[in-house]
Design an enzyme around this catalytic site. Structure first.
Site, mmCIF file in Angstrom:
data_model
loop_
_atom_site.group_PDB
_atom_site.id
_atom_site.type_symbol
_atom_site.label_atom_id
_atom_site.label_comp_id
_atom_site.label_asym_id
_atom_site.label_seq_id
_atom_site.Cartn_x
_atom_site.Cartn_y
_atom_site.Cartn_z
ATOM 1 N N ARG A 100 35.492 32.139 26.971
ATOM 2 C CA ARG A 100 34.958 31.786 28.293
ATOM 3 C C ARG A 100 35.065 32.917 29.302
ATOM 4 N NH1 ARG A 100 39.277 27.595 31.127
ATOM 5 N NH2 ARG A 100 41.195 28.606 30.445
ATOM 6 N N HIS A 170 33.863 22.313 27.286
ATOM 7 C CA HIS A 170 34.751 21.726 28.294
ATOM 8 C C HIS A 170 33.929 21.313 29.523
ATOM 9 C CE1 HIS A 170 37.990 21.575 31.238
ATOM 10 N NE2 HIS A 170 38.893 22.057 30.412
ATOM 11 N N ASP A 214 44.619 13.231 31.268
ATOM 12 C CA ASP A 214 44.457 14.404 30.395
ATOM 13 C C ASP A 214 44.728 13.927 28.968
ATOM 14 O OD1 ASP A 214 44.256 16.889 29.294
ATOM 15 O OD2 ASP A 214 45.851 17.830 30.492
ATOM 16 N N GLU A 273 34.893 16.306 27.216
ATOM 17 C CA GLU A 273 34.736 17.507 26.407
ATOM 18 C C GLU A 273 34.566 17.151 24.940
ATOM 19 O OE1 GLU A 273 38.212 19.962 27.323
ATOM 20 O OE2 GLU A 273 38.413 18.872 29.201
HETATM 21 C C1 BG6 Z 1 41.663 20.419 29.711
HETATM 22 C C2 BG6 Z 1 43.083 20.300 29.231
HETATM 23 O O1 BG6 Z 1 40.810 20.477 28.624
HETATM 24 O O2 BG6 Z 1 41.521 21.615 30.472
HETATM 25 C C3 BG6 Z 1 44.003 20.324 30.429
HETATM 26 O O3 BG6 Z 1 43.259 19.124 28.465
HETATM 27 C C4 BG6 Z 1 43.786 21.570 31.275
HETATM 28 O O4 BG6 Z 1 45.360 20.254 29.997
HETATM 29 C C5 BG6 Z 1 42.307 21.642 31.647
HETATM 30 O O5 BG6 Z 1 44.576 21.524 32.427
HETATM 31 C C6 BG6 Z 1 41.913 22.842 32.490
HETATM 32 O O6 BG6 Z 1 42.280 24.025 31.877
HETATM 33 P P1 BG6 Z 1 42.053 25.400 32.602
HETATM 34 O O7 BG6 Z 1 42.705 26.431 31.712
HETATM 35 O O8 BG6 Z 1 40.571 25.611 32.725
HETATM 36 O O9 BG6 Z 1 42.697 25.291 33.963
#
Ligand code: BG6
Length: 301
Positions: A100, A170, A214, A273
């Site tokens: 990403r 995501h 989560d 996701e």
């Molecule tokens: C989700 C996870 O997919 O992504 C969470 O399950 C996490 O635990 C979230 O906090 C965001 O992640 P990031 O790295 O983009 O802040």
């Protein structure tokens, strides 16, 4: 990395797909057809806007999102690859993998007969990435944009050894008010509750969210639907090659601590996701290709 001029010469499709740069000089593909408007950063091959004709924005991107080289963008469709969450043994490696935050290149672009735009992105595995992921593989992201949004993440193992792959699209979805949203499709599924020490629980009813959520739902390929009472629409999520579904909303306190969610960002988003995570990491044998395919569509009502 290609210049904007170069990208436009090689991959623009009339005025339906053009490339431009953000203020921070990051290349963006802009799609504008009778079917939809959309935008994708080449960093992360990350869709950060998709507005099907006659609809409001479907993809949520934080008003505070930072378009900065090497930084993850809060919102859109981040590609988590080749691991989901923290790396299994190397805590210093980036959370959710590196796909990403690195630049992808455009391999191909096409206008389909029905006016959808199809773009294929590839990722060059340079020496720095190979240090984190020492496998001989090819990764592609196929994005097809129209009244539906189709995403296909393709991982080919070209090496002699098998590897374990974790991944997720995501996606942050725009909702009118998360307190008036129901997510269906995960009833009876088992999930790991990340806000309760990964305890395994079973979902009974539709999901509603009024606090931090989560969860990694495992062993599910079901369609999920986001029922949005305020925006009076349903977002359908169909997938194949994905055995996990992650549902995430940080809620107020965590959102504030994150610093890039905006004033009350958690109210207007939810992440659903499509993933292969936890129990569902994928074993990709030598010579095999794994495909995760996800399709989003919107219905009024
Ligand atoms: C989700 C996870 O997919 O992504 C969470 O399950 C996490 O635990 C979230 O906090 C965001 O992640 P990031 O790295 O983009 O802040």
């Amino acid at each position: 990395m290609s210049t904007i001029q170069d990208l436009n010469q090689r991959f623009a499709v009339a005025d339906k797909l053009v490339f431009s740069a953000t203020e921070s000089n990051m290349p963006v593909a802009q799609i504008n057809t009778r079917l939809c408007r959309a935008a994708i950063t080449l960093q992360g091959a990350q869709v950060f806007s998709w507005i099907p004709a006659g609809e409001q924005e479907v993809i949520w991107t934080s008003p505070q999102a930072k378009f900065a080289p090497g930084k993850s963008l809060r919102g859109g469709v981040p590609i988590c690859w080749p691991w989901f969450g923290p790396h299994a043994s190397r805590k210093e490696f980036p959370a959710h993998g590196f796909a990403r935050t690195v630049n992808w290149f455009v391999k191909e672009s096409r206008l389909l007969d029905d006016d959808r735009v199809a773009i294929v992105f590839g990722l060059e595995m340079n020496a720095a990435l190979r240090e984190m992921w020492p496998h001989d593989c090819t990764i592609e992201m196929h994005i097809t944009l129209g009244k539906t949004l189709e995403l296909e993440l393709v991982t080919a193992n070209n090496g002699q050894q098998s590897f374990e792959l974790g991944e997720a699209l995501h996606t942050y979805f725009t909702v009118g008010d998360i307190r008036q949203v129901q997510i269906t499709g995960l009833e009876n599924c088992v999930y790991l509750d990340k806000v309760d020490a990964f305890v395994r629980k079973q979902q009974s009813d539709a999901i509603t969210i009024d606090q931090e959520v989560d969860r990694v739902y495992i062993d599910t390929e079901s369609e999920c639907v986001i029922h949005d009472a305020k925006l009076k629409r349903r977002i359908h999520i169909n997938k194949s090659g994905s055995r996990s579904t992650v549902v995430w909303n940080p809620w107020q306190e965590k959102a504030q601590a994150m610093g890039d969610m905006g004033e009350s960002g958690h109210i207007s988003m939810v992440c659903v996701e499509s993933a292969n995570a936890a129990d569902n990491v994928i074993h990709v044998a030598s010579g095999q290709t794994h495909r995760m395919v996800v399709r989003y569509s919107v219905q009024k009502g």
